[in-house]
Design an enzyme around this catalytic site. Sequence first.
Site, PDB file in Angstrom:
ATOM      1  CG  ASP A 128      -0.271   0.012   2.566  1.00  0.00           C
ATOM      2  OD1 ASP A 128       0.970  -0.116   2.609  1.00  0.00           O
ATOM      3  OD2 ASP A 128      -0.971   0.166   3.586  1.00  0.00           O
ATOM      4  CE  LYS A 159       6.910  -4.502  -3.628  1.00  0.00           C
ATOM      5  NZ  LYS A 159       7.253  -5.930  -3.839  1.00  0.00           N
TER       6      LYS A 159
HETATM    7  P1  NAD Z   1      11.542  -9.881   3.611  1.00  0.00           P
HETATM    8  O1  NAD Z   1      12.534  -8.781   3.511  1.00  0.00           O
HETATM    9  O2  NAD Z   1      11.278 -10.507   4.934  1.00  0.00           O
HETATM   10  O3  NAD Z   1      11.966 -11.068   2.621  1.00  0.00           O
HETATM   11  C1  NAD Z   1      12.424 -10.849   1.321  1.00  0.00           C
HETATM   12  C2  NAD Z   1      12.975 -12.165   0.793  1.00  0.00           C
HETATM   13  O4  NAD Z   1      13.390 -11.951  -0.569  1.00  0.00           O
HETATM   14  C3  NAD Z   1      14.209 -12.661   1.550  1.00  0.00           C
HETATM   15  O5  NAD Z   1      14.119 -14.055   1.773  1.00  0.00           O
HETATM   16  C4  NAD Z   1      15.378 -12.352   0.616  1.00  0.00           C
HETATM   17  O6  NAD Z   1      16.475 -13.247   0.749  1.00  0.00           O
HETATM   18  C5  NAD Z   1      14.695 -12.504  -0.749  1.00  0.00           C
HETATM   19  N1  NAD Z   1      15.366 -11.724  -1.795  1.00  0.00           N
HETATM   20  C6  NAD Z   1      15.744 -10.422  -1.730  1.00  0.00           C
HETATM   21  N2  NAD Z   1      16.373 -10.070  -2.881  1.00  0.00           N
HETATM   22  C7  NAD Z   1      16.365 -11.164  -3.683  1.00  0.00           C
HETATM   23  C8  NAD Z   1      16.830 -11.425  -4.987  1.00  0.00           C
HETATM   24  N3  NAD Z   1      17.452 -10.465  -5.706  1.00  0.00           N
HETATM   25  N4  NAD Z   1      16.660 -12.656  -5.514  1.00  0.00           N
HETATM   26  C9  NAD Z   1      16.048 -13.631  -4.789  1.00  0.00           C
HETATM   27  N5  NAD Z   1      15.576 -13.455  -3.541  1.00  0.00           N
HETATM   28  C10 NAD Z   1      15.744 -12.224  -2.997  1.00  0.00           C
HETATM   29  O7  NAD Z   1      10.221  -9.326   2.955  1.00  0.00           O
HETATM   30  P2  NAD Z   1       8.697  -9.550   3.383  1.00  0.00           P
HETATM   31  O8  NAD Z   1       8.368  -8.624   4.477  1.00  0.00           O
HETATM   32  O9  NAD Z   1       8.438 -11.009   3.518  1.00  0.00           O
HETATM   33  O10 NAD Z   1       7.959  -8.994   2.071  1.00  0.00           O
HETATM   34  C11 NAD Z   1       7.674  -9.868   0.978  1.00  0.00           C
HETATM   35  C12 NAD Z   1       7.014  -9.060  -0.131  1.00  0.00           C
HETATM   36  O11 NAD Z   1       5.828  -8.448   0.371  1.00  0.00           O
HETATM   37  C13 NAD Z   1       7.882  -7.917  -0.669  1.00  0.00           C
HETATM   38  O12 NAD Z   1       7.684  -7.845  -2.056  1.00  0.00           O
HETATM   39  C14 NAD Z   1       7.328  -6.670   0.022  1.00  0.00           C
HETATM   40  O13 NAD Z   1       7.511  -5.530  -0.786  1.00  0.00           O
HETATM   41  C15 NAD Z   1       5.875  -7.046   0.126  1.00  0.00           C
HETATM   42  N6  NAD Z   1       5.137  -6.417   1.240  1.00  0.00           N
HETATM   43  C16 NAD Z   1       5.592  -6.575   2.530  1.00  0.00           C
HETATM   44  C17 NAD Z   1       4.846  -6.046   3.577  1.00  0.00           C
HETATM   45  C18 NAD Z   1       5.270  -6.190   5.008  1.00  0.00           C
HETATM   46  O14 NAD Z   1       4.633  -5.601   5.885  1.00  0.00           O
HETATM   47  N7  NAD Z   1       6.296  -6.967   5.325  1.00  0.00           N
HETATM   48  C19 NAD Z   1       3.673  -5.325   3.310  1.00  0.00           C
HETATM   49  C20 NAD Z   1       3.283  -5.143   1.970  1.00  0.00           C
HETATM   50  C21 NAD Z   1       4.015  -5.723   0.954  1.00  0.00           C
HETATM   51  O1  DAU Z   2       2.708  -0.712   4.355  1.00  0.00           O
HETATM   52  C1  DAU Z   2       3.366  -1.865   3.917  1.00  0.00           C
HETATM   53  C2  DAU Z   2       4.843  -1.772   4.225  1.00  0.00           C
HETATM   54  O2  DAU Z   2       4.997  -1.941   5.618  1.00  0.00           O
HETATM   55  C3  DAU Z   2       5.686  -2.784   3.471  1.00  0.00           C
HETATM   56  O3  DAU Z   2       5.591  -2.543   2.095  1.00  0.00           O
HETATM   57  C4  DAU Z   2       7.154  -2.727   3.904  1.00  0.00           C
HETATM   58  O4  DAU Z   2       7.882  -3.762   3.276  1.00  0.00           O
HETATM   59  C5  DAU Z   2       7.215  -2.908   5.408  1.00  0.00           C
HETATM   60  O5  DAU Z   2       8.543  -2.763   5.847  1.00  0.00           O
HETATM   61  C6  DAU Z   2       6.315  -1.893   6.103  1.00  0.00           C
HETATM   62  O6  DAU Z   2       6.832  -0.539   5.977  1.00  0.00           O
HETATM   63  P1  DAU Z   2       6.787   0.496   7.198  1.00  0.00           P
HETATM   64  O7  DAU Z   2       7.846   1.498   7.001  1.00  0.00           O
HETATM   65  O8  DAU Z   2       5.408   0.985   7.439  1.00  0.00           O
HETATM   66  O9  DAU Z   2       7.149  -0.527   8.410  1.00  0.00           O
HETATM   67  P2  DAU Z   2       8.174  -0.426   9.633  1.00  0.00           P
HETATM   68  O10 DAU Z   2       7.965  -1.655  10.450  1.00  0.00           O
HETATM   69  O11 DAU Z   2       9.552  -0.112   9.203  1.00  0.00           O
HETATM   70  O12 DAU Z   2       7.608   0.834  10.431  1.00  0.00           O
HETATM   71  C7  DAU Z   2       6.276   0.867  10.918  1.00  0.00           C
HETATM   72  C8  DAU Z   2       6.049   2.224  11.579  1.00  0.00           C
HETATM   73  O13 DAU Z   2       6.864   2.319  12.752  1.00  0.00           O
HETATM   74  C9  DAU Z   2       6.452   3.404  10.709  1.00  0.00           C
HETATM   75  O14 DAU Z   2       5.588   4.501  10.976  1.00  0.00           O
HETATM   76  C10 DAU Z   2       7.858   3.752  11.192  1.00  0.00           C
HETATM   77  C11 DAU Z   2       7.777   3.415  12.670  1.00  0.00           C
HETATM   78  N1  DAU Z   2       9.062   2.980  13.280  1.00  0.00           N
HETATM   79  C12 DAU Z   2       9.745   1.975  12.671  1.00  0.00           C
HETATM   80  C13 DAU Z   2      10.937   1.544  13.193  1.00  0.00           C
HETATM   81  C14 DAU Z   2      11.741   0.443  12.509  1.00  0.00           C
HETATM   82  C15 DAU Z   2       9.512   3.568  14.453  1.00  0.00           C
HETATM   83  O15 DAU Z   2       8.861   4.484  15.008  1.00  0.00           O
HETATM   84  N2  DAU Z   2      10.697   3.125  14.972  1.00  0.00           N
HETATM   85  C16 DAU Z   2      11.435   2.152  14.387  1.00  0.00           C
HETATM   86  O16 DAU Z   2      12.529   1.827  14.911  1.00  0.00           O
END
Ligand code: NAD
Ligand code: DAU
Length: 339
Positions: A128, A159
């Site tokens: 998002d 993204k």
């Molecule tokens: P993550 O960082 O935990 O995992 C990413 C994985 O991708 C890892 O296992 C890493 O080794 C692998 N990777 C990275 N670069 C690579 C490459 N070049 N080739 C092959 N593998 C590679 O990420 P996540 O939090 O599990 O997110 C997964 C997907 O969901 C991402 O596309 C992210 O943008 C999306 N997403 C995440 C969140 C969230 O809150 N975590 C929310 C919305 C969307």
């Molecule tokens: O919205 C989806 C996204 O959520 C994904 O696409 C990303 O991969 C994922 O990392 C996440 O992004 P955010 O930046 O929202 O998540 P993060 O956990 O890094 O931070 C969540 C909120 O907390 C944000 O407002 C920043 C704040 N924060 C984060 C960290 C790491 C703090 O206040 N202190 C911190 O140390």
Amino acid sequence: MKDNSTLLVTGGAGFIGSNFIIYWLNKYPESKIINLDSLTYAGNLSSLKTVEDNPNYTFIEGNITNSELVDKIMDDVDVVVHFAAESHVDRSILDPGIFLETNVLGTHVLLASALKNKIDRFHHISTDEVFGSLELGNPNSKFSESTAYDPRSPYSASKASSDHLVRAYGETYGLNYTITNCSNNYGELQYPEKFIPLAITNLMEGKKIPVYGDGLQVRDWLYVQDHCDAIDRVLHSDKSQETYVVGGLTKEVPNIEIVKMIVEIMGKDETQIEYVKDRAGHDRRYSVDWSKINKELGWKPTVSFEEGLKKTIEWYQLNQEWWKPLKIDSKDFFAKNYD
Ligand code: NAD
Ligand code: DAU
């Protein structure tokens, strides 16, 4: 899709990918999964111990930017579920280049190969964050499938580019694709650099929880199992060239309230909370209107934030051997980010 399909899951050693693989092989034991992951700092095979001996699961260590390797693998694949990405916003601020390589060029390599190999469906996992930032204090403003793109960090810009490429392959070449843009996932197996697991593990280590800026930013928290269910429904639908936004079952909880909840559940006190320098370009608020996926595919989130947070805290308490080495591995990043 058929229940015995072969899925290529990219980034399956990361947080959401590993939860998805475990979920999928449990639910569809006849399907096959090939997990392609380059094992960056965020990839962790110990997350997949429960499936590593499953004959229907294959792990391949490799990079999605390697077109020769991707072409070889894609030959046997029915459906691609593309999670692999650099995913941490703070790392993208410190070092954006790798985000373009993996998230943009890597996605392009996969798309070109999927087209060449006539795969049935390319499902792209997006975020998002491509929609930018909402104002605080207006609970009726939400992201939906028709919100204009307005990414504001190198991560979200990369993204957004990948989403555009996926749609371009659909429009120009007829690739059968779906996209989900989901909100902040939380739950077990999340790398302890992200806000919720960082807060939990810092408390367990006797360290303070760093809260950026005024701590009033709002995210839309989605329990990772609910996200897996949403992807499942999209994959099993006959929709193509469709996008769904996916969000959680949460009231609007500012970051500072989340850390207070964590402190209380863990029986600590609020002196463990520390305000630190704000993130550059910090998005203020995210909130998702998930009514389209609800109406068309019957999906809705089922886990409340309070319930999901308790389960997550419990998991990190019981699995210290999983996260402790990761905090040590990332100590240079933590030192740089929180200097
Ligand atoms: P993550 O960082 O935990 O995992 C990413 C994985 O991708 C890892 O296992 C890493 O080794 C692998 N990777 C990275 N670069 C690579 C490459 N070049 N080739 C092959 N593998 C590679 O990420 P996540 O939090 O599990 O997110 C997964 C997907 O969901 C991402 O596309 C992210 O943008 C999306 N997403 C995440 C969140 C969230 O809150 N975590 C929310 C919305 C969307
Ligand atoms: O919205 C989806 C996204 O959520 C994904 O696409 C990303 O991969 C994922 O990392 C996440 O992004 P955010 O930046 O929202 O998540 P993060 O956990 O890094 O931070 C969540 C909120 O907390 C944000 O407002 C920043 C704040 N924060 C984060 C960290 C790491 C703090 O206040 N202190 C911190 O140390």
